[in-house]
Scaffold this motif. Structure first.
Motif, PDB file in Angstrom:
ATOM      1  N   LYS A   1      34.334 -65.679  -8.519  1.00  0.00           N
ATOM      2  CA  LYS A   1      35.468 -64.940  -7.949  1.00  0.00           C
ATOM      3  C   LYS A   1      35.410 -63.468  -8.333  1.00  0.00           C
ATOM      4  O   LYS A   1      35.775 -62.602  -7.543  1.00  0.00           O
TER       5      LYS A   1
ATOM      6  N   TYR B   1      32.362 -62.084  -6.171  1.00  0.00           N
ATOM      7  CA  TYR B   1      32.603 -62.146  -4.725  1.00  0.00           C
ATOM      8  C   TYR B   1      34.099 -62.297  -4.493  1.00  0.00           C
ATOM      9  O   TYR B   1      34.631 -63.402  -4.422  1.00  0.00           O
ATOM     10  N   ALA B   2      34.780 -61.189  -4.359  1.00  0.00           N
ATOM     11  CA  ALA B   2      36.238 -61.163  -4.295  1.00  0.00           C
ATOM     12  C   ALA B   2      36.816 -61.926  -3.105  1.00  0.00           C
ATOM     13  O   ALA B   2      37.962 -62.369  -3.155  1.00  0.00           O
ATOM     14  N   ASP B   3      36.039 -62.119  -2.040  1.00  0.00           N
ATOM     15  CA  ASP B   3      36.586 -62.800  -0.876  1.00  0.00           C
ATOM     16  C   ASP B   3      36.566 -64.324  -1.002  1.00  0.00           C
ATOM     17  O   ASP B   3      37.050 -65.029  -0.126  1.00  0.00           O
ATOM     18  N   LEU B   4      36.059 -64.861  -2.111  1.00  0.00           N
ATOM     19  CA  LEU B   4      36.116 -66.305  -2.343  1.00  0.00           C
ATOM     20  C   LEU B   4      37.511 -66.686  -2.828  1.00  0.00           C
ATOM     21  O   LEU B   4      38.086 -66.013  -3.669  1.00  0.00           O
ATOM     22  N   THR B   5      38.044 -67.752  -2.275  1.00  0.00           N
ATOM     23  CA  THR B   5      39.384 -68.209  -2.651  1.00  0.00           C
ATOM     24  C   THR B   5      39.286 -69.457  -3.527  1.00  0.00           C
ATOM     25  O   THR B   5      38.229 -70.068  -3.643  1.00  0.00           O
TER      26      THR B   5
ATOM     27  N   ASP C   1      37.992 -72.315  -1.553  1.00  0.00           N
ATOM     28  CA  ASP C   1      36.538 -72.307  -1.388  1.00  0.00           C
ATOM     29  C   ASP C   1      35.845 -72.891  -2.614  1.00  0.00           C
ATOM     30  O   ASP C   1      34.775 -73.480  -2.505  1.00  0.00           O
TER      31      ASP C   1
ATOM     32  N   LYS D   1      30.516 -67.962   3.163  1.00  0.00           N
ATOM     33  CA  LYS D   1      31.373 -66.827   2.836  1.00  0.00           C
ATOM     34  C   LYS D   1      30.610 -65.651   2.260  1.00  0.00           C
ATOM     35  O   LYS D   1      30.921 -64.512   2.554  1.00  0.00           O
ATOM     36  N   ILE D   2      29.599 -65.930   1.402  1.00  0.00           N
ATOM     37  CA  ILE D   2      28.901 -64.818   0.748  1.00  0.00           C
ATOM     38  C   ILE D   2      27.585 -64.475   1.434  1.00  0.00           C
ATOM     39  O   ILE D   2      26.926 -63.506   1.053  1.00  0.00           O
TER      40      ILE D   2
END
Length: 61
Positions: free
Chosen positions: A18, A21-25, A28, A46-47
């Motif tokens: 996280k 890769y800030a866009d992982l929730t 996910d 996502k990545i």
């Protein structure tokens, strides 16, 4: 990276992913028994990394 390693260290690995890769929730990165491949597929998508690249990233954390 085997099932036991992922299961035992997943909270630590999840936090590091996280950060990187800030866009992982949290959704996910939710580890569910028997759903490892599905989860890793979501992360890959996502990545934008291949399975081998993702495994290397996780192993390096």
């Amino acid at each position: 990276m085997n099932k036991t390693e992922i299961k035992g260290n997943w909270n630590e690995i999840k936090g590091k992913l996280k950060q990187k890769y800030a866009d992982l929730t949290d959704d996910d990165l939710t580890y569910a028994e028997g759903k490892k491949d599905e989860m890793l597929g979501k992360i890959q998508k996502k990545i934008g990394k291949s399975e081998d690249e993702l495994n290397k990233i996780i192993d390096s954390l």
